[in-house]
Structures are given as structure tokens and as C-alpha cells.
Scaffold this motif. Sequence first.
Motif, PDB file in Angstrom:
ATOM      1  N   GLU A  40     -18.018 -12.229  70.167  1.00  6.47           N
ATOM      2  CA  GLU A  40     -18.528 -10.790  70.043  1.00  6.47           C
ATOM      3  C   GLU A  40     -17.313  -9.989  69.697  1.00  6.47           C
ATOM      4  OE1 GLU A  40     -21.177  -8.992  71.022  1.00  6.47           O
ATOM      5  OE2 GLU A  40     -22.181 -10.694  70.786  1.00  6.47           O
ATOM      6  N   LEU A  41     -15.949 -10.361  69.897  1.00  2.25           N
ATOM      7  CA  LEU A  41     -14.773  -9.834  69.635  1.00  2.25           C
ATOM      8  C   LEU A  41     -14.344 -10.135  68.236  1.00  2.25           C
ATOM      9  CD1 LEU A  41     -13.024  -9.671  72.962  1.00  2.25           C
ATOM     10  CD2 LEU A  41     -14.471  -7.656  71.798  1.00  2.25           C
ATOM     11  N   CYS A  42     -14.941 -11.011  67.393  1.00  2.00           N
ATOM     12  CA  CYS A  42     -14.317 -11.834  66.346  1.00  2.00           C
ATOM     13  C   CYS A  42     -12.683 -12.157  66.338  1.00  2.00           C
ATOM     14  CB  CYS A  42     -14.533 -10.778  64.985  1.00  2.00           C
ATOM     15  SG  CYS A  42     -16.195 -10.227  64.828  1.00  2.00           S
ATOM     16  N   LEU A  43     -12.652 -12.748  67.631  1.00  2.00           N
ATOM     17  CA  LEU A  43     -11.233 -13.428  67.980  1.00  2.00           C
ATOM     18  C   LEU A  43     -11.267 -14.796  68.104  1.00  2.00           C
ATOM     19  CD1 LEU A  43      -9.990 -10.846  70.504  1.00  2.00           C
ATOM     20  CD2 LEU A  43      -9.304 -11.073  68.051  1.00  2.00           C
ATOM     21  N   ARG A  44     -10.384 -15.608  67.813  1.00  2.00           N
ATOM     22  CA  ARG A  44     -10.473 -17.092  68.094  1.00  2.00           C
ATOM     23  C   ARG A  44     -10.284 -17.298  69.498  1.00  2.00           C
ATOM     24  NH1 ARG A  44      -5.490 -19.392  64.357  1.00  2.00           N
ATOM     25  NH2 ARG A  44      -5.401 -20.627  66.296  1.00  2.00           N
ATOM     26  N   GLU A  45     -10.954 -18.440  70.240  1.00  2.00           N
ATOM     27  CA  GLU A  45     -11.199 -18.457  71.109  1.00  2.00           C
ATOM     28  C   GLU A  45      -9.775 -18.909  71.947  1.00  2.00           C
ATOM     29  OE1 GLU A  45     -13.382 -21.908  74.265  1.00  2.00           O
ATOM     30  OE2 GLU A  45     -13.982 -21.625  72.079  1.00  2.00           O
ATOM     31  N   ASP A  46      -8.944 -19.317  71.296  1.00  2.00           N
ATOM     32  CA  ASP A  46      -7.562 -19.938  71.866  1.00  2.00           C
ATOM     33  C   ASP A  46      -6.800 -18.530  72.093  1.00  2.00           C
ATOM     34  OD1 ASP A  46      -7.487 -19.787  69.010  1.00  2.00           O
ATOM     35  OD2 ASP A  46      -5.303 -20.678  68.952  1.00  2.00           O
ATOM     36  N   TYR A  47      -7.146 -17.537  71.534  1.00  2.00           N
ATOM     37  CA  TYR A  47      -6.508 -16.107  71.769  1.00  2.00           C
ATOM     38  C   TYR A  47      -7.036 -15.549  73.167  1.00  2.00           C
ATOM     39  CZ  TYR A  47      -4.759 -16.084  66.925  1.00  2.00           C
ATOM     40  OH  TYR A  47      -4.088 -16.323  65.666  1.00  2.00           O
ATOM     41  N   ILE A  48      -8.251 -15.677  73.388  1.00  2.00           N
ATOM     42  CA  ILE A  48      -8.987 -15.413  74.571  1.00  2.00           C
ATOM     43  C   ILE A  48      -8.154 -15.929  75.666  1.00  2.00           C
ATOM     44  CG2 ILE A  48     -11.023 -14.960  75.972  1.00  2.00           C
ATOM     45  CD1 ILE A  48     -10.983 -13.369  73.107  1.00  2.00           C
ATOM     46  N   LYS A  49      -8.256 -17.308  75.509  1.00  2.00           N
ATOM     47  CA  LYS A  49      -7.623 -18.188  76.594  1.00  2.00           C
ATOM     48  C   LYS A  49      -6.111 -17.657  76.723  1.00  2.00           C
ATOM     49  CE  LYS A  49      -6.579 -22.796  77.767  1.00  2.00           C
ATOM     50  NZ  LYS A  49      -5.797 -23.593  77.610  1.00  2.00           N
ATOM     51  N   ALA A  50      -5.370 -17.363  75.659  1.00  2.00           N
ATOM     52  CA  ALA A  50      -4.048 -16.961  75.797  1.00  2.00           C
ATOM     53  C   ALA A  50      -3.857 -15.644  76.534  1.00  2.00           C
ATOM     54  CB  ALA A  50      -3.416 -16.716  74.447  1.00  2.00           C
ATOM     55  N   LEU A  51      -4.890 -14.820  76.384  1.00  2.00           N
ATOM     56  CA  LEU A  51      -4.780 -13.363  76.983  1.00  2.00           C
ATOM     57  C   LEU A  51      -5.071 -13.610  78.392  1.00  2.00           C
ATOM     58  CD1 LEU A  51      -6.800 -11.275  74.263  1.00  2.00           C
ATOM     59  CD2 LEU A  51      -4.481 -10.864  75.044  1.00  2.00           C
ATOM     60  N   GLU A  52      -6.174 -14.450  78.779  1.00  2.00           N
ATOM     61  CA  GLU A  52      -6.361 -14.613  80.122  1.00  2.00           C
ATOM     62  C   GLU A  52      -5.313 -15.229  80.976  1.00  2.00           C
ATOM     63  OE1 GLU A  52     -11.237 -14.715  79.781  1.00  2.00           O
ATOM     64  OE2 GLU A  52     -10.286 -16.691  80.402  1.00  2.00           O
ATOM     65  N   GLU A  53      -4.493 -16.050  80.291  1.00  2.00           N
ATOM     66  CA  GLU A  53      -3.471 -16.771  80.896  1.00  2.00           C
ATOM     67  C   GLU A  53      -1.987 -16.090  80.823  1.00  2.00           C
ATOM     68  OE1 GLU A  53      -3.699 -20.804  79.216  1.00  2.00           O
ATOM     69  OE2 GLU A  53      -5.334 -21.312  80.075  1.00  2.00           O
ATOM     70  N   ASN A  54      -2.255 -14.852  80.407  1.00  2.00           N
ATOM     71  CA  ASN A  54      -1.117 -13.925  80.084  1.00  2.00           C
ATOM     72  C   ASN A  54       0.048 -14.770  79.144  1.00  2.00           C
ATOM     73  OD1 ASN A  54      -1.734 -11.725  81.624  1.00  2.00           O
ATOM     74  ND2 ASN A  54      -1.602 -12.911  83.493  1.00  2.00           N
ATOM     75  N   ALA A  55      -0.650 -15.522  78.319  1.00  2.00           N
ATOM     76  CA  ALA A  55       0.381 -16.240  77.392  1.00  2.00           C
ATOM     77  C   ALA A  55       0.519 -15.473  76.203  1.00  2.00           C
ATOM     78  CB  ALA A  55      -0.115 -17.787  77.127  1.00  2.00           C
ATOM     79  N   PHE A  56       1.280 -14.212  76.052  1.00  2.00           N
ATOM     80  CA  PHE A  56       1.324 -13.360  74.948  1.00  2.00           C
ATOM     81  C   PHE A  56       2.044 -13.989  73.976  1.00  2.00           C
ATOM     82  CE2 PHE A  56       0.750 -10.951  78.784  1.00  2.00           C
ATOM     83  CZ  PHE A  56      -0.657 -10.287  78.617  1.00  2.00           C
ATOM     84  N   ASP A  57       2.952 -14.856  74.234  1.00  2.00           N
ATOM     85  CA  ASP A  57       3.750 -15.605  73.095  1.00  2.00           C
ATOM     86  C   ASP A  57       2.931 -16.479  72.349  1.00  2.00           C
ATOM     87  OD1 ASP A  57       3.463 -17.135  75.566  1.00  2.00           O
ATOM     88  OD2 ASP A  57       4.864 -18.602  74.692  1.00  2.00           O
ATOM     89  N   LYS A  58       1.747 -16.721  72.874  1.00  2.00           N
ATOM     90  CA  LYS A  58       0.649 -17.694  71.896  1.00  2.00           C
ATOM     91  C   LYS A  58      -0.039 -16.819  70.879  1.00  2.00           C
ATOM     92  CE  LYS A  58       0.722 -21.565  75.295  1.00  2.00           C
ATOM     93  NZ  LYS A  58      -0.049 -22.378  76.176  1.00  2.00           N
ATOM     94  N   LEU A  59      -0.007 -15.753  71.174  1.00  2.00           N
ATOM     95  CA  LEU A  59      -0.533 -14.709  70.299  1.00  2.00           C
ATOM     96  C   LEU A  59       0.060 -14.422  68.701  1.00  2.00           C
ATOM     97  CD1 LEU A  59      -2.057 -12.102  72.684  1.00  2.00           C
ATOM     98  CD2 LEU A  59      -3.329 -13.905  71.942  1.00  2.00           C
ATOM     99  N   PRO A  60      -0.681 -14.290  67.543  1.00  2.00           N
ATOM    100  CA  PRO A  60      -0.026 -13.916  66.353  1.00  2.00           C
ATOM    101  C   PRO A  60       0.987 -12.735  66.640  1.00  2.00           C
ATOM    102  CG  PRO A  60      -2.205 -13.497  66.409  1.00  2.00           C
ATOM    103  CD  PRO A  60      -2.166 -13.972  67.634  1.00  2.00           C
ATOM    104  N   GLY A  61       1.844 -12.854  65.830  1.00  2.00           N
ATOM    105  CA  GLY A  61       2.850 -11.496  65.488  1.00  2.00           C
ATOM    106  C   GLY A  61       2.283 -10.623  64.905  1.00  2.00           C
ATOM    107  N   LEU A  62       2.896  -9.317  64.579  1.00  2.00           N
ATOM    108  CA  LEU A  62       2.429  -8.366  63.818  1.00  2.00           C
ATOM    109  C   LEU A  62       2.142  -8.663  62.113  1.00  2.00           C
ATOM    110  CD1 LEU A  62       4.647  -5.506  65.297  1.00  2.00           C
ATOM    111  CD2 LEU A  62       2.128  -5.841  65.794  1.00  2.00           C
ATOM    112  N   ALA A  63       1.263  -8.070  61.712  1.00  2.00           N
ATOM    113  CA  ALA A  63       0.889  -8.602  60.402  1.00  2.00           C
ATOM    114  C   ALA A  63       1.841  -7.926  59.352  1.00  2.00           C
ATOM    115  CB  ALA A  63      -0.454  -8.018  59.859  1.00  2.00           C
ATOM    116  N   TYR A  64       2.384  -6.873  59.694  1.00  2.00           N
ATOM    117  CA  TYR A  64       3.319  -6.053  58.843  1.00  2.00           C
ATOM    118  C   TYR A  64       4.491  -5.706  59.601  1.00  2.00           C
ATOM    119  CZ  TYR A  64      -0.335  -6.419  55.229  1.00  2.00           C
ATOM    120  OH  TYR A  64      -1.160  -6.862  54.416  1.00  2.00           O
TER     121      TYR A  64
END
Length: 64
Positions: A40-64
Motif C-alpha cells: 500500500e505504501l510502496c515501501l520495502r517490507e524490511d523498511y516497515i519492519k525497521a520502522l516498527e522496531e525503531n531501527a532507523f539505522d536500517k533505513l536508507p539515507g537521504l537521496a541527495y
Amino acid sequence: MGDEQEQQQNSQLTLGVSIGQQLAARRRELNLNRPQIARELCLREDYIKALEENAFDKLPGLAY
């Protein structure tokens, strides 16, 4: 449910609960799984998992 009552319920939910816990709890309340949310959000499932686990270091960095 009235707006005031809903705001009270939302503010009670946020006290002492991380954003990841709030996201996971709401997903479960809606009987949705991570793959459904990811689609629904057009996000990878591992990003959803990282968000729910407060593992923000596992999210991608800024594009620019």
C-alpha cells in the motif's frame, strides 16, 4: 467516535510508547500484515519492519 474523544485516545496511546510500537499496534488493530502495508505504501517490507522496531539505522539515507 467524536474528535475530542479520538484525540484523547491518541494522546494516551503515545505516552511512553515509541513510534515503532505505535505503528505496529495500529497495523495489528487493522488486521494488516507487513507485506500488505509495504504494498500500500510502496515501501520495502524490511523498511516497515525497521520502522516498527525503531531501527532507523536500517533505513536508507537521504537521496541527495
